[in-house]
Design a protein around this motif. Structure first.
Motif: not given
Length: 546
Positions: A293-309, A516-523
């Protein structure tokens, strides 16, 4: 949960859905599920859940949830396939002798759903209306910002895009304000789909209200056309465009229904009532709906926690370093996505040339060193630290990650004053100016390391200005500026980007989380739902069921 969702558009209440889900978990047989899929297969009907009652489905917004269905009803200039290779679509060829003047040729077979030709005037008109400030496209600048005249048009001081010429109906010539070796890649997406300009753009240059709706007599350029839209009920229907100039669509119909609650949506998909979703983000998605359902290729997007310096206590480099080194990032990833589909990140870059072997040294997990750094900081220890505040903690998996970080800080540094808010871009509450940690994604829509970092850590990027508190490192800016002048296949382009990322690392300004994986979001019975790095279903005409 809203009252609207108590009784969903599908006529199924949340209570009913939960009962259905319970039945599925206890007594729903594989035969029963297959029976429902067979029914869908006979009609080749894709039944998808949309997570909100969106009021605006204009394809010119360049983002948001409706954008993720653009590729089904609109054609784009080109597109990236599942392997990240660029493919022709409305444009069949592109060339530039100097990386500043680009010539694109339109497929002579390209027509709209009424059979009329897609012309260079339609391409230029689509770009122009998307660039108008009142259109409120979220990312028109990503495609057109380097085109001569874009700044004046998007700023409302010019009516036309002066850098685009249409010498004949099959040719578009684009003149840029500066050399851009990867400009052709910026065209390969559905951020600004090709519309019939006489319908989407009025005489005043502005977008025509509701022009894209079936009741407006709209014509479409993609493999499907919208045939019904009920904004209040949150339902949409798409059917094949019989004049589509590409391969014949395999689906007979696409039905979208709005269901806001993730639990309800999961139960409806699990029961077989629906077979796809716009985007379903939960930490138990694989256990609930299977890995496909959520499988997919890893795409050039990433999630992080950013610090406001620029805000205390992040203005002290030793505090930032201590907070990062106190977190077991293997544990952080397992706490949020224990079964995938995403991958743990050590750096910003992924899925672009140069991401592998970048020379970026991952941040260490060293609680003792972190404790020592905090003691050496201007705050002297956890007691004098101001409250640490997260924003962007808006989904179950994100919540799990943020809570894991807070618990690591409690265990390893003795920090107990931590607060979390769901707002993504800014916390609008009384402590707005005290927020120090922003959870957000960064990425690129082209397979290029320079573009990726230019939108993440360059001082001109929104991320640097807003999430990192006006972050500016002259060395980072200089390296990325020099890299951007190199050809796409010049090894020096990648090398300079890698050096910029390493320079950013030494400022200790983020906790890496996941790629991040670009998920199919489909059965799994739904075939062909693979998406590229820009949420574009690669070949929507090939989507089928069974």
């Amino acid at each position: 949960m809203t009252g609207r969702n108590e009784k969903s558009a599908a006529g199924i209440s949340r209570r009913d859905a939960l009962k259905f889900g319970l039945a599925a978990g206890v007594g729903f047989t594989l035969l029963g599920m297959n029976a429902r899929i067979v029914m869908a297969q006979d009609g080749q009907v894709l039944k998808a859940i949309h997570p909100a009652f969106d009021q605006d489905w204009s394809p010119l917004r360049g983002g948001g949830r409706p954008f993720r269905w653009n590729s089904f009803w609109w054609a784009s200039p080109m597109y990236f396939d599942a392997e990240g290779k660029i493919q022709p679509y409305v444009f069949t060829s592109w060339e530039s002798p100097d990386n500043k003047v680009w010539t694109f040729k339109i497929d002579p077979k390209a027509v709209f759903s009424d059979g009329s030709k897609i012309t260079s005037a339609d391409v230029k008109g689509s770009w122009q209306v998307a660039a108008m400030p009142n259109t409120k496209s979220q990312r028109a600048d990503q495609v057109l910002s380097k085109v001569d005249g874009y700044k004046d048009l998007s700023g409302g001081t010019a009516p036309e895009l002066s850098g685009v010429a249409t010498p004949d109906e099959g040719t578009v010539v684009v003149t840029l304000s500066e050399v851009d070796p990867i400009f052709f890649m910026r065209m390969a997406n559905h951020i600004i789909p090709i519309t019939k300009a006489s319908q989407s753009r009025g005489a005043d240059g502005e977008e025509v209200a509701d022009w894209y709706k079936p009741d407006s007599g709209a014509v479409y350029s993609g493999p499907f056309k919208m045939t019904a839209l009920d904004i209040d009920a949150g339902t949409l229907v798409f059917e094949p465009n019989e004049n589509f100039f590409g391969p014949k669509p395999k689906l007979a119909r696409i039905e979208l229904s709005s269901v806001e609650d993730n639990v309800t949506a999961t139960s409806l998909i699990k029961s077989g009532e629906y077979n796809a979703h716009t985007e379903l983000v939960t930490s138990t998605i694989i256990q609930d709906l299977g890995p496909e359902f959520s499988a997919g290729p890893i795409i050039p997007t990433s999630q992080h926690f950013w610090f406001n310096a620029s805000r205390a206590p992040m203005d002290d480099p030793k505090v930032r370093q201590a907070l990062i080194m106190a977190v077991d990032r293997d544990g952080l990833f397992k706490a949020s996505y224990p079964d995938g589909p995403h991958k743990k990140a050590d750096q910003i870059l992924n899925s672009v040339p140069g991401a592998d072997d970048s020379g970026f040294e991952p941040y260490p997990f060293d609680p003792e060193a972190a404790k020592k750094l905090l003691a050496e900081s201007s705050y002297g220890g956890p007691e004098r630290l101001p409250k640490l505040m997260f924003v962007g903690v808006s989904a179950p998996a994100i919540e799990a990650a943020a809570q894991f970080i807070a618990e690591q800080w409690r265990q390893n540094l003795g920090i107990t004053a931590v607060d979390m808010k769901p707002q993504q871009d800014a916390y609008a509450g009384p402590d707005q100016n005290a927020v120090q940690i922003f959870r957000d994604d960064v990425g690129t829509r082209v397979p290029d390391a320079v573009s990726y970092l230019a939108g993440s850590i360059a001082s001109s990027s929104s991320n640097a200005q807003n999430k990192l508190g006006g972050y500016k490192n002259d060395k980072v800016d200089s390296l990325l500026a020099e890299a951007s002048t190199k050809a796409a296949d010049d090894p020096e382009r990648v090398k300079l980007a890698q050096e910029a990322q390493k320079a950013f690392r030494d400022d200790w300004a983020f906790i890496p989380w996941y790629s991040q994986a670009m998920s199919r979001w489909a059965v799994k019975e739904v075939k062909g739902m693979e998406k590229n790095l820009d949420w574009q279903v690669v070949a929507p005409w090939d989507v089928s069921i069974g």
